[in-house]
Design a protein around this motif. Structure first.
Motif, PDB file in Angstrom:
ATOM      1  N   VAL A   4       0.858  -1.190   0.000  1.00 26.70           N
ATOM      2  CA  VAL A   4       0.000   0.000   0.000  1.00 26.70           C
ATOM      3  C   VAL A   4       0.889   1.233   0.000  1.00 26.70           C
ATOM      4  O   VAL A   4       1.888   1.295   0.734  1.00 26.70           O
ATOM      5  CB  VAL A   4      -0.926   0.019   1.236  1.00 26.70           C
ATOM      6  CG1 VAL A   4      -1.704   1.321   1.314  1.00 26.70           C
ATOM      7  CG2 VAL A   4      -1.879  -1.177   1.235  1.00 26.70           C
ATOM      8  N   LEU A   5       0.536   2.210  -0.809  1.00 26.27           N
ATOM      9  CA  LEU A   5       1.246   3.483  -0.825  1.00 26.27           C
ATOM     10  C   LEU A   5       0.245   4.609  -0.587  1.00 26.27           C
ATOM     11  O   LEU A   5      -0.704   4.787  -1.353  1.00 26.27           O
ATOM     12  CB  LEU A   5       1.958   3.687  -2.168  1.00 26.27           C
ATOM     13  CG  LEU A   5       2.702   5.011  -2.358  1.00 26.27           C
ATOM     14  CD1 LEU A   5       3.782   5.202  -1.290  1.00 26.27           C
ATOM     15  CD2 LEU A   5       3.304   5.094  -3.752  1.00 26.27           C
ATOM     16  N   ILE A   6       0.436   5.336   0.501  1.00 25.67           N
ATOM     17  CA  ILE A   6      -0.392   6.506   0.806  1.00 25.67           C
ATOM     18  C   ILE A   6       0.389   7.747   0.380  1.00 25.67           C
ATOM     19  O   ILE A   6       1.480   8.018   0.905  1.00 25.67           O
ATOM     20  CB  ILE A   6      -0.750   6.561   2.302  1.00 25.67           C
ATOM     21  CG1 ILE A   6      -1.516   5.292   2.710  1.00 25.67           C
ATOM     22  CG2 ILE A   6      -1.584   7.799   2.610  1.00 25.67           C
ATOM     23  CD1 ILE A   6      -1.786   5.184   4.196  1.00 25.67           C
ATOM     24  N   LYS A   7      -0.156   8.471  -0.591  1.00 21.93           N
ATOM     25  CA  LYS A   7       0.529   9.618  -1.184  1.00 21.93           C
ATOM     26  C   LYS A   7      -0.026  10.942  -0.632  1.00 21.93           C
ATOM     27  O   LYS A   7      -1.211  11.070  -0.340  1.00 21.93           O
ATOM     28  CB  LYS A   7       0.344   9.618  -2.708  1.00 21.93           C
ATOM     29  CG  LYS A   7       0.971   8.426  -3.435  1.00 21.93           C
ATOM     30  CD  LYS A   7       2.475   8.593  -3.560  1.00 21.93           C
ATOM     31  CE  LYS A   7       2.876   9.735  -4.480  1.00 21.93           C
ATOM     32  NZ  LYS A   7       4.356   9.865  -4.588  1.00 21.93           N
ATOM     33  N   ASP A  21       4.843  10.757   1.946  1.00 25.37           N
ATOM     34  CA  ASP A  21       4.220   9.510   1.507  1.00 25.37           C
ATOM     35  C   ASP A  21       4.592   8.403   2.484  1.00 25.37           C
ATOM     36  O   ASP A  21       5.643   8.463   3.149  1.00 25.37           O
ATOM     37  CB  ASP A  21       4.706   9.121   0.110  1.00 25.37           C
ATOM     38  CG  ASP A  21       4.419  10.185  -0.936  1.00 25.37           C
ATOM     39  OD1 ASP A  21       3.573  11.061  -0.678  1.00 25.37           O
ATOM     40  OD2 ASP A  21       5.049  10.132  -2.014  1.00 25.37           O
ATOM     41  N   VAL A  22       3.731   7.382   2.571  1.00 31.08           N
ATOM     42  CA  VAL A  22       3.982   6.240   3.449  1.00 31.08           C
ATOM     43  C   VAL A  22       3.804   4.961   2.640  1.00 31.08           C
ATOM     44  O   VAL A  22       2.734   4.737   2.058  1.00 31.08           O
ATOM     45  CB  VAL A  22       3.028   6.240   4.660  1.00 31.08           C
ATOM     46  CG1 VAL A  22       3.258   5.001   5.527  1.00 31.08           C
ATOM     47  CG2 VAL A  22       3.205   7.510   5.487  1.00 31.08           C
ATOM     48  N   PHE A  23       4.850   4.137   2.621  1.00 33.12           N
ATOM     49  CA  PHE A  23       4.784   2.861   1.902  1.00 33.12           C
ATOM     50  C   PHE A  23       4.696   1.713   2.907  1.00 33.12           C
ATOM     51  O   PHE A  23       5.472   1.641   3.866  1.00 33.12           O
ATOM     52  CB  PHE A  23       6.007   2.676   1.003  1.00 33.12           C
ATOM     53  CG  PHE A  23       5.982   1.401   0.210  1.00 33.12           C
ATOM     54  CD1 PHE A  23       4.970   1.153  -0.722  1.00 33.12           C
ATOM     55  CD2 PHE A  23       6.947   0.425   0.407  1.00 33.12           C
ATOM     56  CE1 PHE A  23       4.932  -0.020  -1.443  1.00 33.12           C
ATOM     57  CE2 PHE A  23       6.916  -0.760  -0.321  1.00 33.12           C
ATOM     58  CZ  PHE A  23       5.902  -0.980  -1.247  1.00 33.12           C
ATOM     59  N   ILE A  45      -2.595   2.213  -4.345  1.00 31.84           N
ATOM     60  CA  ILE A  45      -2.250   3.602  -4.066  1.00 31.84           C
ATOM     61  C   ILE A  45      -3.468   4.380  -3.568  1.00 31.84           C
ATOM     62  O   ILE A  45      -4.549   4.310  -4.151  1.00 31.84           O
ATOM     63  CB  ILE A  45      -1.682   4.293  -5.322  1.00 31.84           C
ATOM     64  CG1 ILE A  45      -0.403   3.558  -5.800  1.00 31.84           C
ATOM     65  CG2 ILE A  45      -1.366   5.755  -5.038  1.00 31.84           C
ATOM     66  CD1 ILE A  45       0.131   4.068  -7.113  1.00 31.84           C
ATOM     67  N   PHE A  46      -3.270   5.126  -2.457  1.00 35.65           N
ATOM     68  CA  PHE A  46      -4.297   6.015  -1.917  1.00 35.65           C
ATOM     69  C   PHE A  46      -3.770   7.437  -1.970  1.00 35.65           C
ATOM     70  O   PHE A  46      -2.715   7.731  -1.394  1.00 35.65           O
ATOM     71  CB  PHE A  46      -4.628   5.646  -0.466  1.00 35.65           C
ATOM     72  CG  PHE A  46      -5.301   4.321  -0.308  1.00 35.65           C
ATOM     73  CD1 PHE A  46      -6.683   4.232  -0.226  1.00 35.65           C
ATOM     74  CD2 PHE A  46      -4.557   3.148  -0.237  1.00 35.65           C
ATOM     75  CE1 PHE A  46      -7.306   3.009  -0.072  1.00 35.65           C
ATOM     76  CE2 PHE A  46      -5.169   1.928  -0.087  1.00 35.65           C
ATOM     77  CZ  PHE A  46      -6.550   1.854  -0.010  1.00 35.65           C
TER      78      PHE A  46
END
Length: 447
Positions: A4-7, A21-23, A45-46
């Motif tokens: 999951v990648l939070i952008k 960002d958090v991966f 991706i969020f």
């Protein structure tokens, strides 16, 4: 492995707000950076632009009513409401039916949670006047704390033998969490009111019955006993200005042996609200004066009070509508705790950083929770996205609680939880729970 990648999130963490960002990979935060690109096509991706990313909240005090009182709530329904409110980990209390006062009953609860919980879980073990042998068997690495009721509340678990109390404080392998109200004072006040009013005592007298004196007498004794024995003590749900003086901000939390918390309802309501809300805001300890309410917030900001919790304790509407002496104390709170605190932020009363400190970081520090409560590389990906500018009104069709009501019904909050991740898995999005999967974990402790 799930990725999951939070952008583009505005991360609120460890006293700072920054965009990054958090991966996440396999439920763990593996990278935090200013511009992370997907490393493979299988990354979910969020885009979090315009929202704030918080660590998942840790609620150290809930009553999910299972086993034995499941018409009010269950671990499944309570944890489902919790993740809707951004709470990703909880400690559940022992005053169920049967009460969690043996190792066998404790393990049965862990099994129930493993099958049905939406959020990470642990339980408090219940102390009584006669179960010291069982208390000594509890493993502090796997169980949240020992819960003692020093004033009677829901479920008769009052510990009132002074010799037993001193022995428990001297020998407990666990942090001791206490409900403090002096039972003798309460019963005296209650009998005086019954003689005058019978069962139908005006609800406005609740804070007179469960008075400042009752709270302070019990809290001060508990603090004195902890100092005498060296016990690690955490005092639940302070409700009076007077009690705050028992606690200190002279040491960092990690070095404190005596700590305290305040609950959402004592920060939000005061005794002027009884006229409108009646027994629906009947809690133990009672909601008290505006002076107390203001002092509790100040104590929180000054770090004399360390944690904000809910004391989520639902009852049915029918039960709450009973006359004073029969109406139970407690109410549902996990779904609306974070929106309520964010409302106080909008009112200029508390910063986002302080909310995260008191509801995420400090419970993790206080209970020595392993790898949760912070947004850090290597930590579990328990995360919450909130939109500070997305007003919504609390109404029956968006209340998740099994009991079907909320003390906040009719309130319009300015902020809402948009996404909740438990161990890197999306469990809640925009008022909808995702299909249930067993992603929650038993909380581990670094003790």
């Amino acid at each position: 492995m799930k990725k999951v990648l939070i952008k583009n999130a505005r991360i609120v963490n460890e006293g700072k707000i920054r965009e990054a960002d958090v991966f996440i990979e396999d439920g763990i935060i593996v990278e935090i950076g200013e511009s992370i690109s997907p490393k493979s096509p299988d990354v979910n991706i969020f885009d979090a632009e315009g929202t704030y990313l918080l660590p998942g909240l840790i609620d150290d005090q809930v009553h999910f009513r299972e086993p034995g009182l499941t018409h009010k709530d269950t671990i499944e329904t309570g944890s489902k409401a919790a993740v809707a409110g951004g709470i990703t980990s909880f400690f559940e209390m022992p005053n169920t039916l049967p009460q969690t006062t043996t190792i066998e009953l404790l393990e049965e609860k862990f099994k129930l949670a493993a099958e049905s919980s939406y959020a990470n879980y642990s339980f408090m073990f219940g102390g009584t006047n006669d179960n010291l042998e069982e208390i000594l068997k509890v493993d502090p690495k796997t169980t949240a704390a020992l819960k003692l009721f020093l004033g009677s509340s829901t479920g008769n678990m009052l510990v009132d033998d002074e010799k037993v109390l001193e022995e428990i404080f001297s020998k407990s392998p666990l942090l001791i969490a206490v409900h403090c109200e002096d039972e003798e004072t309460i019963q005296k006040n209650l009998q005086e009111c019954i003689e005058r009013y019978g069962d139908d005592i005006p609800i406005e007298l609740h804070p007179k019955i469960r008075s400042e004196e009752a709270c302070y007498l019990s809290s001060s004794r508990a603090v004195a006993l902890a100092k005498k024995t060296g016990a690690r003590l955490h005092v639940f749900h302070l409700s009076t200005a007077k009690e705050i003086g028992l606690f200190s901000n002279k040491k960092p939390l990690k070095d404190k042996k005596i700590t305290a918390e305040v609950c959402i309802h004592h920060l939000w309501f005061n005794d002027s609200d009884y006229a409108k809300m009646g027994t629906f805001i009947k809690w133990n300890p009672a909601v008290k004066t505006k002076k107390d309410q203001e002092a509790l917030l100040k104590g929180l900001l000054d770090d004399c009070i360390d944690v904000v919790a809910t004391d989520h304790a639902p009852h049915t509407k029918e039960e709450k509508k009973n006359p004073y002496t029969k109406a139970p104390s407690g109410g549902p709170l996990v779904q609306h705790a974070l929106p309520a605190m964010l409302q106080l932020h909008h009112q200029g009363k508390i910063s986002l950083e302080k909310i995260v400190e008191k509801m995420c970081h400090n419970p993790a520090i206080l209970f020595q929770i392993k790898d949760r409560g912070f947004i850090r590389e290597g930590y579990k990906a328990d995360l919450v996205l909130v939109d500070l500018n997305a007003p919504w009104a609390v109404q029956p069709d968006n209340i998740v609680y099994k009991c079907g009501w909320s003390p906040f019904e009719g309130v319009t909050f300015k902020s809402r939880v948009t996404h909740t991740f438990v161990n890197g898995n999306l469990v809640y999005k925009n008022f909808k729970h995702q299909p249930f999967a067993k992603v929650a974990e038993r909380i581990e402790f670094d003790r």
